[in-house]
Design a protein around this motif. Sequence first.
Motif, PDB file in Angstrom:
ATOM      1  N   ASP A  18       0.826  -1.207   0.000  1.00 37.11           N
ATOM      2  CA  ASP A  18       0.000   0.000   0.000  1.00 37.11           C
ATOM      3  C   ASP A  18       0.861   1.257   0.000  1.00 37.11           C
ATOM      4  O   ASP A  18       0.531   2.242  -0.669  1.00 37.11           O
ATOM      5  CB  ASP A  18      -0.919   0.005   1.221  1.00 37.11           C
ATOM      6  CG  ASP A  18      -2.078  -0.988   1.094  1.00 37.11           C
ATOM      7  OD1 ASP A  18      -2.309  -1.481  -0.031  1.00 37.11           O
ATOM      8  OD2 ASP A  18      -2.744  -1.246   2.114  1.00 37.11           O
ATOM      9  N   ALA A  19       1.952   1.235   0.740  1.00 34.05           N
ATOM     10  CA  ALA A  19       2.828   2.408   0.800  1.00 34.05           C
ATOM     11  C   ALA A  19       3.418   2.719  -0.575  1.00 34.05           C
ATOM     12  O   ALA A  19       3.503   3.882  -0.979  1.00 34.05           O
ATOM     13  CB  ALA A  19       3.942   2.186   1.817  1.00 34.05           C
ATOM     14  N   VAL A  20       3.826   1.688  -1.296  1.00 39.37           N
ATOM     15  CA  VAL A  20       4.391   1.899  -2.635  1.00 39.37           C
ATOM     16  C   VAL A  20       3.323   2.380  -3.602  1.00 39.37           C
ATOM     17  O   VAL A  20       3.518   3.340  -4.352  1.00 39.37           O
ATOM     18  CB  VAL A  20       5.051   0.603  -3.147  1.00 39.37           C
ATOM     19  CG1 VAL A  20       5.469   0.766  -4.615  1.00 39.37           C
ATOM     20  CG2 VAL A  20       6.258   0.251  -2.292  1.00 39.37           C
ATOM     21  N   GLN A  21       2.157   1.724  -3.587  1.00 37.61           N
ATOM     22  CA  GLN A  21       1.141   2.001  -4.595  1.00 37.61           C
ATOM     23  C   GLN A  21       0.337   3.266  -4.313  1.00 37.61           C
ATOM     24  O   GLN A  21      -0.152   3.901  -5.262  1.00 37.61           O
ATOM     25  CB  GLN A  21       0.188   0.807  -4.714  1.00 37.61           C
ATOM     26  CG  GLN A  21       0.885  -0.461  -5.205  1.00 37.61           C
ATOM     27  CD  GLN A  21      -0.086  -1.558  -5.583  1.00 37.61           C
ATOM     28  OE1 GLN A  21       0.162  -2.330  -6.480  1.00 37.61           O
ATOM     29  NE2 GLN A  21      -1.213  -1.637  -4.889  1.00 37.61           N
ATOM     30  N   LEU A  22       0.208   3.643  -3.050  1.00 34.73           N
ATOM     31  CA  LEU A  22      -0.614   4.801  -2.701  1.00 34.73           C
ATOM     32  C   LEU A  22       0.206   6.032  -2.341  1.00 34.73           C
ATOM     33  O   LEU A  22      -0.308   7.160  -2.453  1.00 34.73           O
ATOM     34  CB  LEU A  22      -1.537   4.453  -1.528  1.00 34.73           C
ATOM     35  CG  LEU A  22      -2.493   3.286  -1.749  1.00 34.73           C
ATOM     36  CD1 LEU A  22      -3.294   3.007  -0.488  1.00 34.73           C
ATOM     37  CD2 LEU A  22      -3.419   3.552  -2.927  1.00 34.73           C
ATOM     38  N   LEU A  23       1.456   5.844  -1.918  1.00 36.10           N
ATOM     39  CA  LEU A  23       2.266   6.973  -1.472  1.00 36.10           C
ATOM     40  C   LEU A  23       3.456   7.227  -2.404  1.00 36.10           C
ATOM     41  O   LEU A  23       3.569   8.315  -2.994  1.00 36.10           O
ATOM     42  CB  LEU A  23       2.766   6.743  -0.048  1.00 36.10           C
ATOM     43  CG  LEU A  23       1.720   6.387   1.018  1.00 36.10           C
ATOM     44  CD1 LEU A  23       2.393   6.225   2.366  1.00 36.10           C
ATOM     45  CD2 LEU A  23       0.635   7.432   1.081  1.00 36.10           C
ATOM     46  N   LEU A  24       4.330   6.262  -2.544  1.00 34.64           N
ATOM     47  CA  LEU A  24       5.597   6.493  -3.232  1.00 34.64           C
ATOM     48  C   LEU A  24       5.431   6.653  -4.737  1.00 34.64           C
ATOM     49  O   LEU A  24       5.887   7.640  -5.323  1.00 34.64           O
ATOM     50  CB  LEU A  24       6.571   5.362  -2.908  1.00 34.64           C
ATOM     51  CG  LEU A  24       6.923   5.187  -1.429  1.00 34.64           C
ATOM     52  CD1 LEU A  24       7.877   4.015  -1.249  1.00 34.64           C
ATOM     53  CD2 LEU A  24       7.524   6.463  -0.861  1.00 34.64           C
ATOM     54  N   VAL A 159      -2.116   2.208   6.156  1.00 31.00           N
ATOM     55  CA  VAL A 159      -1.764   3.105   5.058  1.00 31.00           C
ATOM     56  C   VAL A 159      -2.987   3.410   4.208  1.00 31.00           C
ATOM     57  O   VAL A 159      -3.248   4.567   3.859  1.00 31.00           O
ATOM     58  CB  VAL A 159      -0.642   2.496   4.192  1.00 31.00           C
ATOM     59  CG1 VAL A 159      -0.395   3.351   2.953  1.00 31.00           C
ATOM     60  CG2 VAL A 159       0.639   2.364   5.001  1.00 31.00           C
ATOM     61  N   LEU A 160      -3.751   2.381   3.875  1.00 30.12           N
ATOM     62  CA  LEU A 160      -4.951   2.586   3.085  1.00 30.12           C
ATOM     63  C   LEU A 160      -5.949   3.483   3.807  1.00 30.12           C
ATOM     64  O   LEU A 160      -6.566   4.371   3.197  1.00 30.12           O
ATOM     65  CB  LEU A 160      -5.600   1.242   2.759  1.00 30.12           C
ATOM     66  CG  LEU A 160      -6.918   1.295   1.975  1.00 30.12           C
ATOM     67  CD1 LEU A 160      -6.707   1.925   0.611  1.00 30.12           C
ATOM     68  CD2 LEU A 160      -7.517  -0.106   1.835  1.00 30.12           C
ATOM     69  N   GLY A 161      -6.129   3.267   5.103  1.00 24.42           N
ATOM     70  CA  GLY A 161      -7.037   4.100   5.873  1.00 24.42           C
ATOM     71  C   GLY A 161      -6.605   5.547   5.891  1.00 24.42           C
ATOM     72  O   GLY A 161      -7.424   6.462   5.726  1.00 24.42           O
TER      73      GLY A 161
END
Length: 302
Positions: A18-24, A159-161
């Motif tokens: 989630d961190a890679v796909q939603l943030l980075l 992360v998603l939340g």
Amino acid sequence: MRWHLKRRWARVRTECRDAVQLLLAPGLAALVPWGAAYQLGRWMLSWMPLYGSSARQAWAQFQPRQQPAEAEAAWLRRRRLVTWVDHADYYLAATRSDAWMDRHLQVTGQWPEPGRAALLFTFHWGAGMWGLRHASRSGLMPRALVASTGGAPFAGRAVLGWYARARTACVMRALRCEPLDVSGSLRPAIKTLREGGQVLAAIDVPADQASSAEPISLLGLQAAVPRALHRLAVDQKVPVYVYLTGFDAATGRRTLKIVSLGVHDNVATLINAVFAHLEQALREDPAAWHFWAEAPRFFRDE
């Protein structure tokens, strides 16, 4: 003990993904000019398996319901690109001015005049953040109907939340007003319209939890959609506008199409007029519909 370790490791993997796909990965759009970021994003998607699982789930629902005009690999590439752009828009909206929007957004059609009651309908298609920003800059203050950022989809996914809450807050900043809670009744929406405001909603939601649904034909398939907001437009005698926000696949340049449907006196006629625009969008770019994974709840398969 071993079971607990496996569960914890699965949680770590989920949070990292989630961190890679939603943030980075989408966050790089905030760091470089959009033209370069878009080409960089396309290159990145060519070798990283980002959004692959959700794209394959969407294809699995799309493929048996249609006769794809393009190969699976091409469809999946387009789907993953749409997902990346949609996420990148959160970071662009937080870092770019209205001048950026003027340079990168091609607009056709017009919004209602400020202070005039209207229902603004869109779909879970393309990347819609700049439609909101443009409506606000045009003098509107639409009250949006937004989904809950709690519940089962967010359980055990910090992360998603966070991302869902941050994105909802970004929508509210773009529209300059609080969302509407119509889970109990449509009274807040009626009050907004009677005060000369606008109500905004993504209208292509499954009807399996609605008290009243209308059967429609979409892409040659039988489907059902909730009637409530369309009934509201008819009962309150307010005009309906449909808008779609997409982007050019080659350049990343954004498009916003606004269509006025006027005032209708028949709910079924209005619903068919609204969803004719979704049908056209799906025929032009079916991979851009974010709700393919929800197709079993949307279509009535024979």
